[in-house]
Design a protein around this motif. Structure first.
Motif, PDB file in Angstrom:
ATOM      1  N   VAL A 207       0.857  -1.193   0.000  1.00  0.00           N
ATOM      2  CA  VAL A 207       0.000   0.000   0.000  1.00  0.00           C
ATOM      3  C   VAL A 207       0.891   1.240   0.000  1.00  0.00           C
ATOM      4  CG1 VAL A 207      -1.716   1.289   1.339  1.00  0.00           C
ATOM      5  CG2 VAL A 207      -1.838  -1.207   1.247  1.00  0.00           C
ATOM      6  N   TYR A 208       0.732   2.082  -1.004  1.00  0.00           N
ATOM      7  CA  TYR A 208       1.512   3.325  -1.083  1.00  0.00           C
ATOM      8  C   TYR A 208       0.529   4.483  -0.905  1.00  0.00           C
ATOM      9  CZ  TYR A 208       3.533  -0.104  -4.402  1.00  0.00           C
ATOM     10  OH  TYR A 208       3.944  -1.245  -5.039  1.00  0.00           O
ATOM     11  N   PRO A 209       0.516   5.087   0.289  1.00  0.00           N
ATOM     12  CA  PRO A 209      -0.503   6.115   0.560  1.00  0.00           C
ATOM     13  C   PRO A 209      -0.261   7.418  -0.211  1.00  0.00           C
ATOM     14  CG  PRO A 209       0.930   5.773   2.469  1.00  0.00           C
ATOM     15  CD  PRO A 209       1.360   4.775   1.440  1.00  0.00           C
ATOM     16  N   LEU A 210      -1.326   7.995  -0.709  1.00  0.00           N
ATOM     17  CA  LEU A 210      -1.269   9.310  -1.345  1.00  0.00           C
ATOM     18  C   LEU A 210      -1.688  10.357  -0.301  1.00  0.00           C
ATOM     19  CD1 LEU A 210      -2.876   8.588  -4.844  1.00  0.00           C
ATOM     20  CD2 LEU A 210      -0.523   8.241  -4.094  1.00  0.00           C
ATOM     21  N   ALA A 211      -1.470  11.620  -0.625  1.00  0.00           N
ATOM     22  CA  ALA A 211      -1.838  12.693   0.295  1.00  0.00           C
ATOM     23  C   ALA A 211      -3.357  12.715   0.480  1.00  0.00           C
ATOM     24  CB  ALA A 211      -1.357  14.031  -0.249  1.00  0.00           C
ATOM     25  N   VAL A 252      -7.632   0.516   8.123  1.00  0.00           N
ATOM     26  CA  VAL A 252      -8.567   0.508   6.991  1.00  0.00           C
ATOM     27  C   VAL A 252      -7.870   0.061   5.705  1.00  0.00           C
ATOM     28  CG1 VAL A 252     -10.105   1.896   5.552  1.00  0.00           C
ATOM     29  CG2 VAL A 252     -10.014   2.314   8.027  1.00  0.00           C
ATOM     30  N   MET A 253      -6.931   0.864   5.240  1.00  0.00           N
ATOM     31  CA  MET A 253      -6.412   0.647   3.883  1.00  0.00           C
ATOM     32  C   MET A 253      -5.590  -0.644   3.779  1.00  0.00           C
ATOM     33  SD  MET A 253      -7.980   3.264   2.784  1.00  0.00           S
ATOM     34  CE  MET A 253      -7.580   3.157   1.046  1.00  0.00           C
ATOM     35  N   LEU A 271      -6.966   2.374  -4.501  1.00  0.00           N
ATOM     36  CA  LEU A 271      -8.055   2.082  -3.582  1.00  0.00           C
ATOM     37  C   LEU A 271      -8.358   3.386  -2.849  1.00  0.00           C
ATOM     38  CD1 LEU A 271      -9.930  -0.076  -2.394  1.00  0.00           C
ATOM     39  CD2 LEU A 271      -8.201  -0.499  -0.658  1.00  0.00           C
ATOM     40  N   TYR A 272      -9.595   3.808  -2.976  1.00  0.00           N
ATOM     41  CA  TYR A 272     -10.021   5.095  -2.428  1.00  0.00           C
ATOM     42  C   TYR A 272     -10.867   4.831  -1.200  1.00  0.00           C
ATOM     43  CZ  TYR A 272     -13.256   9.185  -2.481  1.00  0.00           C
ATOM     44  OH  TYR A 272     -14.037  10.262  -2.156  1.00  0.00           O
ATOM     45  N   GLY A 273     -10.417   5.312  -0.055  1.00  0.00           N
ATOM     46  CA  GLY A 273     -11.210   5.195   1.157  1.00  0.00           C
ATOM     47  C   GLY A 273     -11.953   6.498   1.389  1.00  0.00           C
ATOM     48  N   GLY A 274     -13.284   6.441   1.346  1.00  0.00           N
ATOM     49  CA  GLY A 274     -14.103   7.588   1.731  1.00  0.00           C
ATOM     50  C   GLY A 274     -14.375   7.415   3.216  1.00  0.00           C
TER      51      GLY A 274
END
Ligand code: AMP
Ligand code: GLY
Length: 420
Positions: A207-211, A252-253, A271-274
C-alpha cells in the motif's frame, strides 16, 4: 534500467484524467500520451482517441496496435466492464483493478462483507430487496437514515434522509421504480464527523498512501442541496493528524488490501477510502476502486515523485517511496446551472488559455470554429496553489474571476471548514 520514451494511454474523459495526464507530463520517461476519449482540455495535452471507456476490446486493440507501454484507467465504468481483465489476458500492462477486485466499489454488499470479515471499522448495516421490509426497518431506527442503492449510481445512489417521508421516497425510488436498475438497498448506521478521502495506490498487500484530501459532495454552499460527483476539494487536510492518518492506513487501507488478497481478488490500482473521522476514529463510508474525482486534481499536483515510477511499481508489485510537496492545493468546480439535475450544454467559455497549468477540464468540447463549449454537468475545475490553503483559495478565485461563461455556477465555500 527503467524504460524511457514510453507511450501511455489514459482511459477517461474528466478532470481526474486531465490531472493524471498533467502528472504524467512531469515524468521524464513519458514520450507520448493518448487519451480515450478525452475532452477539449485534454486534447491540448494528449492525443485524443474516439473510443468509449467501456469498449474494452477496442481499447485493447488500440494499445496492441500502437505499442502502448502502460494504460491507466480513470473511471469505474471501464473497470466494471473488465478492461483490466481484457488487457491482462492479452499481456498488456494496465494500472487498475480487475472487475472482480473492483467489486469493492461496484457492490456495496461485497465491500461491507469484506469490512466485517477483516475487522475494518464502518457503520452497521442491513440489506434489503423488499420495499415494505426496508421501510419497516427504517421506521424502527433513529434519523437520519442512510439509504444506499447497491450498485453503480454515479455518486447519486445515496440518500441521507432527515425524515421518514424522505426515506420512504428514496426506498420507493430504489426498490419500486427501478431508477438505477435491479433493486437492492443497504440501510446503514449514520456516522457523524468530518469526511476525508484517503487514496492509496495498492498492489496486492503493498500500500503506497497518497496525500489526503477533502471533497465537497453537496451542490451548494453550506453543504446544501443534492449530492453531486463533487464540487471542490483541497489537500492537505489539517484536521487529519499524522496519528489519525496512521490509524486509517493500518486499520482501513492495509486491512482492505490484505483482505482482497485473502479473498482471491488481489487489487492493483487506486483504492479510495471515503472515511469519516468519528469520535471512535476513522470509519469507512465507502471504497472506490479508482482515483477520486475531484480529489485527484488537488492531490497529484502535490506529488513530487515521478508518477510513472509509482504506476510501474504497482503493476510490478515493487516498493516505491513517494515524495510530497508542502504546498496546498484547493480546487473549485465550475458546473452547469441545474447540475446535478438537467442542464444545458454548449455554452461558450472564454478567458481560459489552452494548456492552462492549473485548470482541469471535466466536461468541455470545441466546436468546428475552435470555440470552447460546456459539454457536461461538471465543466471545469480551477485549482489554486499556494503556501497554505488560504493562498491557494485566493489564487483559485482569482482565476475563476477571469473565466467568462454565462451558464456556470460554483461553491464559494470550498475548504471553509479549515480556512483561517
Ligand atoms: P457515498 O456515495 O457512499 O460516498 O455517500 C455519499 C455521501 O453520503 C457521503 O459523502 C456522506 O456525506 C454521506 N454518507 C454516506 N454514508 C454515510 C453514513 N453512514 N453516515 C453519514 N453520512 C453518510
Ligand atoms: N469524489 C468522490 C468520488 O470520486 O467518488
Amino acid at each position: 534500467m527503467k524504460k524511457k520514451n514510453q507511450k501511455i494511454l489514459v482511459v477517461g474523459s474528466g478532470g481526474r484524467e486531465h490531472a493524471i495526464i498533467k502528472a504524467l507530463h512531469r515524468s521524464e520517461r513519458v514520450d507520448k500520451i493518448y487519451a480515450a476519449p478525452g475532452n477539449a482540455g485534454i486534447a491540448d495535452e494528449a492525443e485524443c482517441i474516439a473510443i468509449g471507456v467501456e469498449d474494452v476490446k477496442s481499447l485493447a486493440d488500440f494499445a496492441e496496435q500502437n505499442g502502448i507501454d502502460l494504460t491507466v484507467v480513470g473511471p469505474e465504468a471501464a473497470l466494471a466492464a473488465g478492461i483490466t481483465n481484457e488487457f491482462q489476458k492479452r499481456g498488456l500492462k494496465i494500472f487498475g483493478p480487475t472487475a472482480e477486485a473492483a467489486r469493492i466499489e461496484s457492490s456495496k454488499e461485497f465491500a461491507k462483507q469484506l469490512m466485517e470479515k477483516y475487522g475494518i471499522p464502518t457503520g452497521g448495516y442491513e440489506s434489503f430487496t423488499d420495499y415494505a421490509e426496508a421501510l419497516a426497518y427504517v421506521k424502527n431506527r433513529p434519523l437520519p437514515a442512510v439509504i444506499k442503492y447497491d450498485g453503480l449510481a454515479a455518486g447519486k445512489g445515496v440518500v441521507v434522509a432527515q425524515s421518514y417521508e424522505e426515506a420512504d421516497a428514496a426506498l420507493k425510488d430504489m426498490l419500486l421504480d427501478g431508477t438505477f436498475g435491479e433493486g437492492k438497498v443497504i440501510i446503514e448506521e449514520f456516522l457523524d464527523g468530518p469526511e476525508f478521502s484517503f487514496m492509496c495506490v495498492v498492489s496486492g498487500e503493498k500500500v503506497y498512501p497518497l496525500a489526503i484530501a477533502q471533497d465537497h459532495k453537496r451542490a451548494y454552499d453550506g453543504d446544501k442541496g443534492p449530492n453531486t460527483g463533487g464540487m471542490g476539494a483541497y489537500s492537505p487536510v489539517p484536521f487529519i493528524t499524522e496519528e489519525i492518518r496512521q490509524q486509517a492506513l493500518e486499520n482501513v487501507m492495509k486491512k482492505a488490501a490484505a483482505g482482497l488478497v485473502k479473498e482471491g481478488v488481489p487489487f492493483t490500482g487506486v483504492l479510495y477510502g471515503g472515511l469519516i473521522l468519528t469520535k471512535d476514529g476513522p470509519k469507512v463510508i465507502e471504497f472506490n476502486a479508482r482515483f477520486g474525482d475531484p480529489e485527484t486534481e488537488v492531490v497529484l499536483p502535490r506529488l513530487e515523485s515521478d508518477i510513472l515510477d509509482l504506476f510501474e511499481a504497482a503493476v510490478e508489485n515493487e516498493d516505491c517511496e513517494l515524495q510530497w510537496s508542502d504546498k496546498a492545493c484547493l480546487g473549485i468546480v465550475l458546473a452547469s446551472e441545474g447540475y446535478p439535475g438537467s442542464y444545458r450544454k454548449g455554452a461558450e467559455i472564454k478567458g481560459l488559455e489552452p494548456g492552462d497549468k492549473t485548470t482541469c477540464h471535466m466536461g468541455t468540447k470545441r466546436d468546428e470554429a475552435g470555440k470552447l463549449l460546456t459539454a457536461g454537468g461538471r465543466v471545469l475545475m480551477v485549482i489554486g496553489e499556494g503556501k497554505d490553503l488560504n493562498e491557494a483559495r485566493a489564487n483559485a478565485l482569482d482565476k475563476i474571476a477571469r473565466i467568462d461563461c454565462e451558464s456556470l455556477f460554483y461553491r464559494t465555500d470550498i475548504g471553509k471548514q479549515v480556512l483561517g
